[in-house]
Motif scaffolding. Structure first.
Motif, PDB file in Angstrom:
ATOM      1  N   LYS A   8       0.839  -1.212   0.000  1.00  0.00           N
ATOM      2  CA  LYS A   8       0.000   0.000   0.000  1.00  0.00           C
ATOM      3  C   LYS A   8       0.870   1.257   0.000  1.00  0.00           C
ATOM      4  CE  LYS A   8      -3.900  -2.230   2.237  1.00  0.00           C
ATOM      5  NZ  LYS A   8      -5.082  -2.053   3.040  1.00  0.00           N
ATOM      6  N   TYR A   9       2.077   1.134  -0.526  1.00  0.00           N
ATOM      7  CA  TYR A   9       3.017   2.259  -0.467  1.00  0.00           C
ATOM      8  C   TYR A   9       2.396   3.560  -0.962  1.00  0.00           C
ATOM      9  CZ  TYR A   9       7.014   5.226  -0.932  1.00  0.00           C
ATOM     10  OH  TYR A   9       7.861   6.298  -0.804  1.00  0.00           O
ATOM     11  N   ASP A  10       1.654   3.459  -2.061  1.00  0.00           N
ATOM     12  CA  ASP A  10       1.116   4.695  -2.670  1.00  0.00           C
ATOM     13  C   ASP A  10      -0.077   5.276  -1.902  1.00  0.00           C
ATOM     14  OD1 ASP A  10      -0.624   2.717  -3.322  1.00  0.00           O
ATOM     15  OD2 ASP A  10      -0.767   3.207  -5.451  1.00  0.00           O
ATOM     16  N   GLN A  11      -0.462   4.635  -0.802  1.00  0.00           N
ATOM     17  CA  GLN A  11      -1.552   5.211   0.001  1.00  0.00           C
ATOM     18  C   GLN A  11      -1.029   6.143   1.092  1.00  0.00           C
ATOM     19  OE1 GLN A  11      -4.650   2.452   1.133  1.00  0.00           O
ATOM     20  NE2 GLN A  11      -4.307   1.245  -0.712  1.00  0.00           N
ATOM     21  N   GLY A  12       0.296   6.422   1.013  1.00  0.00           N
ATOM     22  CA  GLY A  12       0.859   7.415   1.941  1.00  0.00           C
ATOM     23  C   GLY A  12       1.793   6.835   2.984  1.00  0.00           C
ATOM     24  N   ILE A  13       2.338   5.649   2.690  1.00  0.00           N
ATOM     25  CA  ILE A  13       3.294   5.035   3.637  1.00  0.00           C
ATOM     26  C   ILE A  13       4.437   6.007   3.937  1.00  0.00           C
ATOM     27  CG2 ILE A  13       5.110   3.247   3.779  1.00  0.00           C
ATOM     28  CD1 ILE A  13       2.291   2.156   4.381  1.00  0.00           C
ATOM     29  N   SER A  14       4.823   6.078   5.209  1.00  0.00           N
ATOM     30  CA  SER A  14       5.884   6.994   5.602  1.00  0.00           C
ATOM     31  C   SER A  14       7.099   6.230   6.136  1.00  0.00           C
ATOM     32  CB  SER A  14       5.335   7.932   6.686  1.00  0.00           C
ATOM     33  OG  SER A  14       6.356   8.782   7.127  1.00  0.00           O
ATOM     34  N   LEU A  15       8.245   6.504   5.520  1.00  0.00           N
ATOM     35  CA  LEU A  15       9.518   5.929   5.989  1.00  0.00           C
ATOM     36  C   LEU A  15      10.447   7.136   6.074  1.00  0.00           C
ATOM     37  CD1 LEU A  15       9.608   2.871   3.575  1.00  0.00           C
ATOM     38  CD2 LEU A  15       9.474   2.705   6.039  1.00  0.00           C
ATOM     39  N   SER A  16      10.530   7.753   7.252  1.00  0.00           N
ATOM     40  CA  SER A  16      11.146   9.062   7.284  1.00  0.00           C
ATOM     41  C   SER A  16      12.654   9.057   7.487  1.00  0.00           C
ATOM     42  CB  SER A  16      10.457   9.947   8.317  1.00  0.00           C
ATOM     43  OG  SER A  16      10.428   9.296   9.559  1.00  0.00           O
ATOM     44  N   ILE A  28       7.580  -2.036  20.073  1.00  0.00           N
ATOM     45  CA  ILE A  28       8.509  -1.165  20.804  1.00  0.00           C
ATOM     46  C   ILE A  28       9.539  -0.593  19.825  1.00  0.00           C
ATOM     47  CG2 ILE A  28      10.204  -1.063  22.686  1.00  0.00           C
ATOM     48  CD1 ILE A  28       8.817  -3.608  23.839  1.00  0.00           C
ATOM     49  N   GLU A  29       9.804   0.698  19.925  1.00  0.00           N
ATOM     50  CA  GLU A  29      10.784   1.348  19.057  1.00  0.00           C
ATOM     51  C   GLU A  29      11.383   2.506  19.842  1.00  0.00           C
ATOM     52  OE1 GLU A  29      12.241   0.960  15.976  1.00  0.00           O
ATOM     53  OE2 GLU A  29      13.222   2.827  16.558  1.00  0.00           O
ATOM     54  N   ASN A  30      12.717   2.693  19.698  1.00  0.00           N
ATOM     55  CA  ASN A  30      13.336   3.749  20.516  1.00  0.00           C
ATOM     56  C   ASN A  30      13.548   5.064  19.765  1.00  0.00           C
ATOM     57  OD1 ASN A  30      15.431   3.032  18.914  1.00  0.00           O
ATOM     58  ND2 ASN A  30      16.897   2.621  20.549  1.00  0.00           N
ATOM     59  N   VAL A  31      13.111   5.121  18.499  1.00  0.00           N
ATOM     60  CA  VAL A  31      13.204   6.393  17.758  1.00  0.00           C
ATOM     61  C   VAL A  31      11.781   6.882  17.525  1.00  0.00           C
ATOM     62  CG1 VAL A  31      13.985   7.513  15.624  1.00  0.00           C
ATOM     63  CG2 VAL A  31      15.379   5.703  16.673  1.00  0.00           C
ATOM     64  N   ASN A  32      11.487   8.047  18.066  1.00  0.00           N
ATOM     65  CA  ASN A  32      10.100   8.534  18.042  1.00  0.00           C
ATOM     66  C   ASN A  32       9.546   8.682  16.621  1.00  0.00           C
ATOM     67  OD1 ASN A  32       7.741   9.432  19.347  1.00  0.00           O
ATOM     68  ND2 ASN A  32       8.254  11.513  18.712  1.00  0.00           N
ATOM     69  N   SER A  33      10.343   9.243  15.698  1.00  0.00           N
ATOM     70  CA  SER A  33       9.822   9.473  14.338  1.00  0.00           C
ATOM     71  C   SER A  33       9.465   8.128  13.679  1.00  0.00           C
ATOM     72  CB  SER A  33      10.834  10.234  13.497  1.00  0.00           C
ATOM     73  OG  SER A  33      12.049   9.525  13.482  1.00  0.00           O
ATOM     74  N   ARG A  34      10.248   7.097  13.984  1.00  0.00           N
ATOM     75  CA  ARG A  34       9.956   5.762  13.410  1.00  0.00           C
ATOM     76  C   ARG A  34       8.687   5.176  14.020  1.00  0.00           C
ATOM     77  NH1 ARG A  34      15.789   3.462  14.007  1.00  0.00           N
ATOM     78  NH2 ARG A  34      16.643   5.101  12.723  1.00  0.00           N
ATOM     79  N   LEU A  35       8.528   5.385  15.329  1.00  0.00           N
ATOM     80  CA  LEU A  35       7.322   4.873  15.980  1.00  0.00           C
ATOM     81  C   LEU A  35       6.087   5.582  15.412  1.00  0.00           C
ATOM     82  CD1 LEU A  35       6.651   2.825  18.326  1.00  0.00           C
ATOM     83  CD2 LEU A  35       6.275   4.854  19.729  1.00  0.00           C
ATOM     84  N   MET A  36       6.236   6.885  15.146  1.00  0.00           N
ATOM     85  CA  MET A  36       5.129   7.643  14.552  1.00  0.00           C
ATOM     86  C   MET A  36       4.828   7.109  13.147  1.00  0.00           C
ATOM     87  SD  MET A  36       3.994   9.677  16.746  1.00  0.00           S
ATOM     88  CE  MET A  36       4.310   8.401  17.919  1.00  0.00           C
ATOM     89  N   ASP A  37       5.897   6.770  12.412  1.00  0.00           N
ATOM     90  CA  ASP A  37       5.708   6.172  11.070  1.00  0.00           C
ATOM     91  C   ASP A  37       4.956   4.843  11.204  1.00  0.00           C
ATOM     92  OD1 ASP A  37       7.023   8.172   9.740  1.00  0.00           O
ATOM     93  OD2 ASP A  37       8.891   7.049   9.433  1.00  0.00           O
ATOM     94  N   ALA A  38       5.368   4.039  12.192  1.00  0.00           N
ATOM     95  CA  ALA A  38       4.743   2.720  12.368  1.00  0.00           C
ATOM     96  C   ALA A  38       3.244   2.874  12.622  1.00  0.00           C
ATOM     97  CB  ALA A  38       5.405   1.969  13.525  1.00  0.00           C
ATOM     98  N   LYS A  39       2.897   3.848  13.458  1.00  0.00           N
ATOM     99  CA  LYS A  39       1.488   4.073  13.794  1.00  0.00           C
ATOM    100  C   LYS A  39       0.729   4.527  12.541  1.00  0.00           C
ATOM    101  CE  LYS A  39      -1.100   5.942  17.645  1.00  0.00           C
ATOM    102  NZ  LYS A  39      -1.988   7.005  17.271  1.00  0.00           N
ATOM    103  N   HIS A  40       1.326   5.477  11.859  1.00  0.00           N
ATOM    104  CA  HIS A  40       0.708   6.015  10.644  1.00  0.00           C
ATOM    105  C   HIS A  40       0.533   4.888   9.602  1.00  0.00           C
ATOM    106  CE1 HIS A  40       0.247   8.671   7.148  1.00  0.00           C
ATOM    107  NE2 HIS A  40       1.154   7.905   6.561  1.00  0.00           N
ATOM    108  N   ASN A  41       1.574   4.085   9.434  1.00  0.00           N
ATOM    109  CA  ASN A  41       1.510   3.014   8.425  1.00  0.00           C
ATOM    110  C   ASN A  41       0.477   1.946   8.823  1.00  0.00           C
ATOM    111  OD1 ASN A  41       3.472   4.376   7.005  1.00  0.00           O
ATOM    112  ND2 ASN A  41       5.180   3.193   7.868  1.00  0.00           N
TER     113      ASN A  41
END
Ligand code: MGP
Length: 236
Positions: free
Chosen positions: A33-41, A91-104
């Protein structure tokens, strides 16, 4: 204000440029679903995420009530666990990645089945000892240039492989660990406590080996099991 914005733009551009084109070319294999707005920051998210088909396969083998994804990254694996398990602790120790995980996970409509926790897995998982059914560990491998023509050098690991295995086994006997495809089966065997049944699975995508998954406990009871003696020292 404008300077700050320019600096932010510049930083973002640098981050994007660091991403190797091979990972961008594989974006739909990473997330269908990459084109639906997946975020890998960030760059590390791009090279660490498990391709979706492999993540889905591993999740089918780890099907249970509650699973911990100890290094969740941008969510590729926890999204798949949410489709085969009742609940996932990511569990993730980098906040931006955790936010990406939630968004994805929201894009895959599974965010409501995942508890997203920011912090160090080594500290956090202890509180789940005996309370979860399985744990998945996909640690950082020390960057994308991990191949040297021979077996993977576990000296690049931020953690000792044996320590990772022990850490996971403290939580539950049912463990899955994602490792480089060039890992030496003998090194894997020596990291597993003696007498412990385990299985080494080579994960192929389009005829190319991408990763290895090592299963322990009940997760290893699937087809043939391996033991240190039965393994030849080969890699894919
Ligand atoms: P790769 O070997 O870097 O790329 O990663 P690929 O696409 O096989 O390209 P080639 O040029 O080697 O042919 C293959 C897969 O390994 C990635 O999609 C990730 O799932 C996984 N992976 C790679 N790295 C560097 C890591 C890492 O540091 N941590 C974790 N957990 N997984 C990784």
């Amino acid at each position: 204000m404008r300077r700050k914005r320019r600096e932010r733009k510049k930083k973002k551009k640098i981050r994007q440029e660091e991403i190797h084109p091979k990972y961008i070319a594989q974006r739909f294999r990473l997330f269908s679903k990459y084109d639906q707005g997946i975020s890998l920051s960030d760059h590390e998210s791009w090279y660490s995420v498990l391709p979706e088909k492999i993540a889905s396969h591993v999740a089918s083998r780890c099907s249970c009530d509650v699973i911990v994804d100890a290094f969740a990254g941008a969510g590729g694996s926890c999204i798949q666990f949410a489709t085969t398990c009742k609940y996932v602790i990511a569990i993730e120790n980098v906040n931006s990645r955790l936010m990406d995980a939630k968004h994805n996970a929201e894009i895959y409509n599974v965010a409501h089945k995942i508890d997203f926790i920011l912090g160090d897995a080594f500290q956090i998982v202890r509180s789940f000892t005996g309370k979860v059914d399985a744990i998945f560990v996909a640690p950082p491998w020390g960057g994308p240039n991990y191949e040297n023509g021979g077996f993977f050098d576990f000296g690049r690991f931020q953690y000792q492989l044996g320590d990772l295995v022990d850490f996971a086994l403290q939580v539950t006997p049912n463990v899955a660990i994602s490792l480089p495809r060039t890992s030496s089966p003998r090194e894997i065997a020596s990291a597993v406590p003696q007498g412990q049944t385990f299985q080494v699975e080579y994960n192929y995508l389009n005829a190319k080996c991408k990763t290895i998954t090592v299963y322990l406990g009940n997760l290893a009871h699937h087809g043939e099991n391996a033991s240190a003696d039965a393994l030849s020292n080969t890699a894919c």
